[in-house]
Design a protein around this motif. Sequence first.
Motif, short mmCIF file in Angstrom:
data_model
loop_
_atom_site.label_atom_id
_atom_site.label_comp_id
_atom_site.label_asym_id
_atom_site.label_seq_id
_atom_site.Cartn_x
_atom_site.Cartn_y
_atom_site.Cartn_z
N ALA A 109 0.78 -1.25 -0.03
CA ALA A 109 0.07 -0.14 -0.11
C ALA A 109 0.81 1.15 -0.09
O ALA A 109 0.59 2.24 -0.55
CB ALA A 109 -0.96 -0.05 1.19
N ASN A 110 2.04 1.23 0.47
CA ASN A 110 2.92 2.58 0.73
C ASN A 110 4.25 2.40 -0.10
O ASN A 110 5.01 2.84 0.09
CB ASN A 110 3.28 2.49 2.21
N THR A 111 3.67 2.18 -1.67
CA THR A 111 4.84 2.43 -2.58
C THR A 111 4.26 3.13 -3.68
O THR A 111 2.91 3.30 -4.01
CB THR A 111 5.41 1.13 -2.84
N LEU A 112 5.03 3.66 -4.63
CA LEU A 112 4.59 4.38 -5.83
C LEU A 112 5.42 3.85 -7.05
O LEU A 112 6.28 3.27 -7.06
CB LEU A 112 4.86 6.01 -5.50
N THR A 113 4.60 4.13 -8.25
CA THR A 113 5.22 3.74 -9.31
C THR A 113 5.10 4.69 -10.52
O THR A 113 3.90 5.27 -10.87
CB THR A 113 4.58 2.37 -9.99
N VAL A 114 6.19 5.18 -11.08
CA VAL A 114 6.30 6.21 -12.12
C VAL A 114 5.73 5.47 -13.40
O VAL A 114 5.10 5.91 -14.33
CB VAL A 114 7.54 6.80 -12.15
N GLY A 115 6.10 4.13 -13.58
CA GLY A 115 5.68 3.33 -14.99
C GLY A 115 4.18 3.38 -14.71
O GLY A 115 3.32 3.44 -16.06
N GLY A 116 3.52 2.84 -13.73
CA GLY A 116 2.14 2.91 -13.94
C GLY A 116 1.18 4.27 -14.06
O GLY A 116 0.37 4.32 -14.72
N GLY A 121 -1.50 8.12 -17.45
CA GLY A 121 -1.73 9.27 -18.17
C GLY A 121 -1.75 9.42 -19.66
O GLY A 121 -2.49 10.15 -20.16
N LEU A 122 -0.92 8.37 -20.10
CA LEU A 122 -0.71 8.43 -21.74
C LEU A 122 -2.29 7.74 -21.99
O LEU A 122 -2.60 8.27 -23.28
CB LEU A 122 0.22 7.31 -22.24
N LEU A 123 -2.90 6.93 -21.39
CA LEU A 123 -4.28 6.49 -22.02
C LEU A 123 -5.25 7.47 -21.80
O LEU A 123 -6.15 7.58 -22.99
CB LEU A 123 -4.71 5.39 -20.97
N THR A 249 10.66 10.20 -28.20
CA THR A 249 10.35 10.22 -26.64
C THR A 249 9.58 8.87 -26.35
O THR A 249 10.11 8.09 -25.28
CB THR A 249 9.89 11.34 -26.26
N MET A 250 8.41 8.36 -26.97
CA MET A 250 7.96 7.25 -26.45
C MET A 250 8.66 5.83 -26.63
O MET A 250 8.68 5.23 -25.81
CB MET A 250 6.52 7.20 -27.02
N LEU A 251 9.24 5.88 -27.75
CA LEU A 251 10.20 4.58 -28.17
C LEU A 251 11.20 4.59 -27.07
O LEU A 251 11.54 3.60 -26.30
CB LEU A 251 10.68 4.71 -29.47
N VAL A 252 11.86 5.67 -26.70
CA VAL A 252 13.07 5.60 -25.90
C VAL A 252 12.42 5.20 -24.27
O VAL A 252 13.17 4.34 -23.68
CB VAL A 252 13.90 6.72 -25.82
N SER A 253 11.58 6.10 -23.86
CA SER A 253 11.31 6.04 -22.50
C SER A 253 10.59 4.53 -22.08
O SER A 253 10.92 3.98 -21.16
CB SER A 253 10.26 6.97 -21.95
N GLN A 254 9.71 4.22 -22.82
CA GLN A 254 9.00 2.75 -22.94
C GLN A 254 9.75 1.75 -23.28
O GLN A 254 9.92 0.62 -22.44
CB GLN A 254 7.67 2.65 -23.60
N GLY A 255 10.62 1.84 -24.46
CA GLY A 255 11.42 0.60 -24.57
C GLY A 255 12.63 0.50 -23.49
O GLY A 255 12.79 -0.61 -23.28
N TRP A 256 13.11 1.71 -22.94
CA TRP A 256 14.01 1.26 -22.01
C TRP A 256 13.36 0.83 -20.76
O TRP A 256 14.04 -0.16 -20.15
CB TRP A 256 14.63 2.75 -21.51
N ARG A 257 12.09 1.09 -20.42
CA ARG A 257 11.67 0.61 -19.17
C ARG A 257 11.31 -0.96 -19.34
O ARG A 257 11.67 -1.57 -18.44
CB ARG A 257 10.30 1.16 -18.92
N SER A 283 2.29 0.61 -24.44
CA SER A 283 2.14 2.24 -24.40
C SER A 283 3.11 2.49 -25.90
O SER A 283 2.57 3.32 -26.58
CB SER A 283 3.19 2.77 -23.24
N ILE A 284 4.09 1.57 -26.39
CA ILE A 284 4.48 1.90 -27.75
C ILE A 284 3.69 1.45 -28.63
O ILE A 284 3.19 2.47 -29.50
CB ILE A 284 5.76 0.73 -27.79
#
Length: 349
Positions: A109-116, A121-123, A249-257, A283-284
């Motif tokens: 419960a007490n954690t965060l995710t930037v990926g999620g 946000g993209l959706l 930026t989408m290919l690099v950010s999501q591909g790197w993730r 996301s890609i």
Amino acid sequence: MRPEIFVLALGFSLALLFLWAFRTLPAERWQFIGCLLAGKNPEGDWRGINLSYYGFFTATAYLLASLLFFVLMRALGVPLAAIGVLLGSILAVCIPASRLIASWVEGKANTLTVGGASFAGLLVAPWIIELLRHVPVAEFRFTAPVMAILAAVSIAYALGEGVGRLACISFGCCYGKPLAAAPPWLRRLFRGRAFVFSGPTKKIAYAHRLEGKETIPIQGVTTVVLSTAGLLGCYGFLEGFYAAAFLGTMLVSQGWRALSEGLRADHRGGGKMTAYQIMALLSIVYALILLAIFPNAVGTPDLDAALAALWDPAALLFFQCLWVALFLHTGRSRVTGATVRLHVLMDRI
């Protein structure tokens, strides 16, 4: 101002920050920025609420991303009120999604995710933009092309997440695998560049007992990769290459993730592929669909007008309040506590 000067100045400033952060933030003293007294325990000591550098750097990363988004939007001539509505709408989705998706994937419960948060946000971003293009009030209406706005969102996200990884270095989360267990080529690549975290309250210490051990500096690599992608995307945007900036930026950010998940040691959920890797790949695909739906935009942004708009009192007040609200939301540590004992310095009376 020429786009090259703007991007190089921003990049140079960030490079200095990163050089300092990579050397400094793994240390124990850079986890907490302060402590608030919450009440006394039976022994007479104070219970403390820890305020973390994680919150400081997270709020700063959100602020930097928001400022860059504001500049890019004003360069397109988007009204100030419309920018505030869009930015507020996206943050209203991303901030709670960060905690909810992390809780669902990791079972904590007490954690965060930037990926999620970025996936959520993209959706919603394209459809919020499309909705705002039909608002009857001119001050809240978007006239700029959807693809140009999506490019600004993607650029701001990439740079924001890149800077936001400094928060992970400070808190000792999102950490890489032990360097000793890595393949020989990775050990050679990161020899002398590994992160060594200290402090029993760092997540890497209590979750995997890797305090004092060399780990793959995945947070630092992510910082460099995503920040570079954001800066290059920003330059492309300012030169009018909106679709290329968005896709790049989408290919690099999501591909790197998707790729970097395999270098991390922290718990990312079960399965051969983590939920975050699946989100990144989706996301890609979604980005490619958006490219097909929304046509490429033409025109060159007005950077000088955008930078001048930063001095608008309403904008300055908004961004100040945004940073404070984000720090209060992310800066309060929910997984650590403190005991504080106050005393008088008798030799100074």
